[in-house]
Design an enzyme around this catalytic site. Structure first.
Site, short mmCIF file in Angstrom:
data_model
loop_
_atom_site.label_atom_id
_atom_site.label_comp_id
_atom_site.label_asym_id
_atom_site.label_seq_id
_atom_site.Cartn_x
_atom_site.Cartn_y
_atom_site.Cartn_z
N ASP A 49 23.76 -12.80 13.94
CA ASP A 49 24.31 -14.17 13.89
C ASP A 49 25.65 -14.29 14.60
OD1 ASP A 49 25.92 -12.79 12.18
OD2 ASP A 49 25.58 -14.06 10.42
N LYS B 119 52.02 -27.79 42.34
CA LYS B 119 50.70 -28.15 41.81
C LYS B 119 50.85 -29.03 40.57
CE LYS B 119 48.32 -25.33 38.94
NZ LYS B 119 47.67 -24.09 38.47
#
Ligand code: R5P
Length: 293
Positions: free
Chosen positions: A34, A189
């Site tokens: 799981d 940027k």
């Protein structure tokens, strides 16, 4: 000191132990069907100072969970002190609340580490040094940029131009330029906080007919580097290389960067990847040597 190489940094952890000529504790670990993690320490750690080497690159949450399980098990089995070497510190980019209602993720991680008995952290080029203010224990942030620059120097690229793909990475370009003995520069940027879209200003750089090495801390999707390569090519750069400490290289980032015209990507083993050709083991081992037991 005794080293526990964690599941995400098995090779690096063993290299560090070899350099320090110190013992390692083997871990038995597995993932249940799981997805849950299981760990068992297979060695004696009572009254010893233990160093857990576990990077937290993707899958970040699993790697963090394993680190907490190892630290807590070490504490419960009588370790005197637990030092975490986390070469890539996940969640460090979310070091403050940028938009209303956001979680300060790195603070949550710092609390998790502390709650599981970690009292000292060694990391490499954490995205922003200010993130360390969220830790209530001793931290040390190392830089692997000189190692990356030395790699290029050894390959004959003395004098290459060191470029930071954004203003925040200028410190890396400066560090590299000291070793490469060439010029450095940076690009401007901007990233949209909602869409993640980046725009880069077409700034004039002195790179015509020069070899250029782009230095950054992280390459994630590769978008930042692809934009920088484009600008460098427009401005007549000769060979363009890209160096980063943490090559996360999500999806086809590596391909995108090479397709854009970069010759090669060089990263470090802070994040295991096909481009992790520079090892930080000596840097970390030397730092561990300076710690008091
Ligand atoms: C951002 O400030 C970092 O230093 C890297 O430039 C950024 O994480 C790289 O992301 P990507 O490869 O997705 O453009």
């Amino acid at each position: 000191l005794i080293i526990i190489p964690g599941p995400s940094s098995q090779v690096l952890g063993k290299k560090i132990a070899e350099l320090l000529k110190t013992e390692t504790v083997t871990l038995h670990y597995k993932r249940f069907p799981d997805g849950e993690s299981y760990i068992r320490l297979e060695g004696e750690i009572k009254n010893k100072s233990v160093v857990v080497v576990q990077t937290t690159s993707p899958p970040q949450d699993t790697n963090l969970m394993q680190l907490c399980l190892i630290a807590d098990a070490a504490r419960n089995h009588g370790a005197k002190k637990i030092i975490a070497v986390i070469p890539y510190m996940a969640y460090a980019r979310q070091d403050k609340q940028f938009l209303p209602g956001e979680a300060v993720s790195i603070k949550t991680i710092a609390n998790m580490l502390s709650a599981n008995g970690i009292t000292q952290l060694i990391t490499v080029n954490i995205h922003a040094e200010q993130a360390l203010k969220n830790f209530n224990f001793t931290t040390k942030n190392l830089s692997a940029i000189p190692l990356l620059a030395e790699h290029f120097k050894d390959k004959g690229y003395t004098g290459a131009f060191a470029l930071a793909p954004d203003k925040g990475a200028t410190k890396y370009a400066i560090e590299a330029a000291k070793i490469l003995k060439g010029e450095y520069g940076w690009l401007q940027k901007e990233r949209d906080r909602y869409t993640g879209q980046i725009t880069v200003e077409r700034k004039k750089l002195n790179v015509k007919n020069k070899d250029v090495i782009i230095f950054d801390d992280i390459i994630s999707t590769g978008g930042t580097i692809v934009n920088a390569v484009k600008i460098l090519k427009e401005q007549g750069a000769r060979k363009i290389f890209t160096a980063c400490v943490h090559p996360l290289l999500i999806n086809d980032a590596q391909n995108k960067i090479i397709q854009s015209g970069a010759e090669e990507i060089i990263g470090t083993d802070c994040v295991p990847s096909p481009v992790s050709k520079v090892t930080v083991a000596p840097l970390i081992a030397d730092t561990l040597k300076t710690l008091k037991e």
